[in-house]
Design an enzyme around this catalytic site. Sequence first.
Site, short mmCIF file in Angstrom:
data_model
loop_
_atom_site.label_atom_id
_atom_site.label_comp_id
_atom_site.label_asym_id
_atom_site.label_seq_id
_atom_site.Cartn_x
_atom_site.Cartn_y
_atom_site.Cartn_z
N GLY A 13 -59.81 -6.16 -16.81
CA GLY A 13 -58.62 -5.35 -16.54
C GLY A 13 -57.44 -6.30 -16.45
O GLY A 13 -57.38 -7.13 -15.54
N ASP A 40 -59.79 -6.88 -21.62
CA ASP A 40 -59.30 -5.49 -21.54
C ASP A 40 -59.77 -4.75 -22.77
O ASP A 40 -60.51 -5.30 -23.59
CB ASP A 40 -57.76 -5.49 -21.39
CG ASP A 40 -57.26 -4.29 -20.59
OD1 ASP A 40 -57.54 -3.15 -20.99
OD2 ASP A 40 -56.59 -4.50 -19.56
N ARG A 92 -56.95 8.64 -4.05
CA ARG A 92 -57.79 7.66 -4.74
C ARG A 92 -59.02 8.34 -5.33
O ARG A 92 -59.51 7.99 -6.40
CB ARG A 92 -58.21 6.54 -3.78
CG ARG A 92 -57.03 5.67 -3.32
CD ARG A 92 -57.48 4.58 -2.37
NE ARG A 92 -56.38 3.72 -1.95
CZ ARG A 92 -55.60 3.95 -0.90
NH1 ARG A 92 -55.78 5.02 -0.16
NH2 ARG A 92 -54.62 3.11 -0.59
N HIS A 119 -61.43 2.65 2.26
CA HIS A 119 -60.08 2.33 1.77
C HIS A 119 -59.34 3.64 1.53
O HIS A 119 -59.38 4.20 0.44
CB HIS A 119 -60.20 1.52 0.48
CG HIS A 119 -58.89 1.03 -0.04
ND1 HIS A 119 -57.95 0.41 0.74
CD2 HIS A 119 -58.35 1.06 -1.30
CE1 HIS A 119 -56.91 0.09 0.01
NE2 HIS A 119 -57.12 0.48 -1.24
N1 APR Z 1 -62.63 -2.56 -19.75
C1 APR Z 1 -61.63 -3.39 -19.45
N2 APR Z 1 -60.39 -2.98 -19.08
C2 APR Z 1 -60.19 -1.66 -19.01
C3 APR Z 1 -61.20 -0.71 -19.28
C4 APR Z 1 -62.47 -1.21 -19.69
N3 APR Z 1 -63.47 -0.39 -19.98
N4 APR Z 1 -60.67 0.52 -19.11
C5 APR Z 1 -59.39 0.37 -18.72
N5 APR Z 1 -59.09 -0.95 -18.66
C6 APR Z 1 -57.81 -1.59 -18.31
C7 APR Z 1 -56.56 -0.83 -18.80
O1 APR Z 1 -56.38 -0.97 -20.19
C8 APR Z 1 -55.48 -1.51 -17.99
O2 APR Z 1 -54.92 -2.63 -18.67
O3 APR Z 1 -57.61 -1.67 -16.92
C9 APR Z 1 -56.23 -1.98 -16.73
C10 APR Z 1 -55.73 -1.31 -15.47
O4 APR Z 1 -54.43 -1.72 -15.28
P1 APR Z 1 -53.29 -0.76 -14.67
O5 APR Z 1 -53.37 0.57 -15.32
O6 APR Z 1 -52.01 -1.50 -14.73
O7 APR Z 1 -53.77 -0.57 -13.14
P2 APR Z 1 -53.59 -1.57 -11.90
O8 APR Z 1 -52.35 -1.25 -11.18
O9 APR Z 1 -53.84 -2.97 -12.34
O10 APR Z 1 -54.81 -1.04 -10.98
C11 APR Z 1 -56.14 -1.16 -11.40
O11 APR Z 1 -56.99 -1.15 -9.17
O12 APR Z 1 -55.96 -0.74 -7.14
C12 APR Z 1 -56.75 -0.20 -8.15
O13 APR Z 1 -56.23 2.15 -8.10
C13 APR Z 1 -56.06 0.95 -8.84
O14 APR Z 1 -58.01 1.70 -10.02
C14 APR Z 1 -56.79 1.00 -10.14
C15 APR Z 1 -57.07 -0.49 -10.42
#
Ligand code: APR
Length: 311
Positions: free
Chosen positions: A10, A34, A91, A178
């Site tokens: 991610g 990602d 959440r 949480h």
């Molecule tokens: N494999 C890898 N990355 C993925 C996958 C996957 N299968 N599915 C989604 N992603 C990536 C998205 O493309 C995105 O870049 O996960 C990333 C999530 O980033 P954001 O949408 O910016 O979210 P963020 O604010 O980083 O939060 C991530 O943490 O605190 C928790 O609730 C929040 O669940 C959320 C997570």
Amino acid sequence: MPKKKIALVGGGQIGGVLALICAQKELGDVVIVDIPEVEGIVQGKALDIMEARPHDGYDADLSGTSDFSGIKGADVVAITAGVPRKPGMTREDLLDTNLKIISNVAKNVKKYAPDAFVIVVSNPLDAIVYAFYEVSGFPKNRVVGMAGALDNARFRTFIAMETGLSVQDVSCIVMGGHGPTMVPITRTATVGGVPLTDILSQKEIDAIVKRVQEAGTELVKLYGKGSAFFSPAAAITEMIEAYLRDKKRVIPSAAYCEGEYGIDGYFIGVPAVIGAGGVEKILEVDLADQEKELLQSTLEKVKVTVSETGL
Ligand code: APR
């Protein structure tokens, strides 16, 4: 000593800041994984941070990829893959989407980084970390959820803001799930060793507790799109550092309980000792009756969400 390898699954808001802080602290080389749709973005973030290194001279290498094999042999895997909240969402509303994602991620982590210490961040945290544990089959000491480190940092922040004293001297614990039912333990909170209850009135302390419980939502409202990312990234880094540098830090974390606090078979926020063995121990605080009741009610919430995973 060879450099450590830190895999960030991610590379969104949290993942990007996390990559920067890990590099700045020279905790190891960082690979960001990602989905293919955002491959250019994570490669860009990695390259952008590489080009920031000369200013402070840190020798960490960064890369971005959509190929899971990139995490091969990682020492630590931090998972933020998933979707964040939008205003009005809880959440728990993220469960269906993030559960599918974590199941796929867990299989890949097991395949490519079977010896890693895994920190799960995606929400709803207590259920998503449980799902990772179930699907991956990792031992309980190498799977942990990052929530308490952040909730605790928020508690410390608001205490420092209210007292006007240094955040460095604030020490406290937040336990439980949480979410709004989390349990900031006010009885043991201190500033420089002085009990918080000797510094602030009960009314002021109660207001801090309420703000801590709603702190994530406060930021979701302010941002309008997405959730907190600087503070979660800093909290994850603290856990990564505790593991890689065998610091034996006591960090409130969603750890797998097997009898501690009378909780069996669930991940929930408890004071955990984090060192080279991962979650090496859960410290058991002698809770007051009312705190026990609050912990029980937050556990009930966690149980409901975990049961919805169907695992
Ligand atoms: N494999 C890898 N990355 C993925 C996958 C996957 N299968 N599915 C989604 N992603 C990536 C998205 O493309 C995105 O870049 O996960 C990333 C999530 O980033 P954001 O949408 O910016 O979210 P963020 O604010 O980083 O939060 C991530 O943490 O605190 C928790 O609730 C929040 O669940 C959320 C997570």
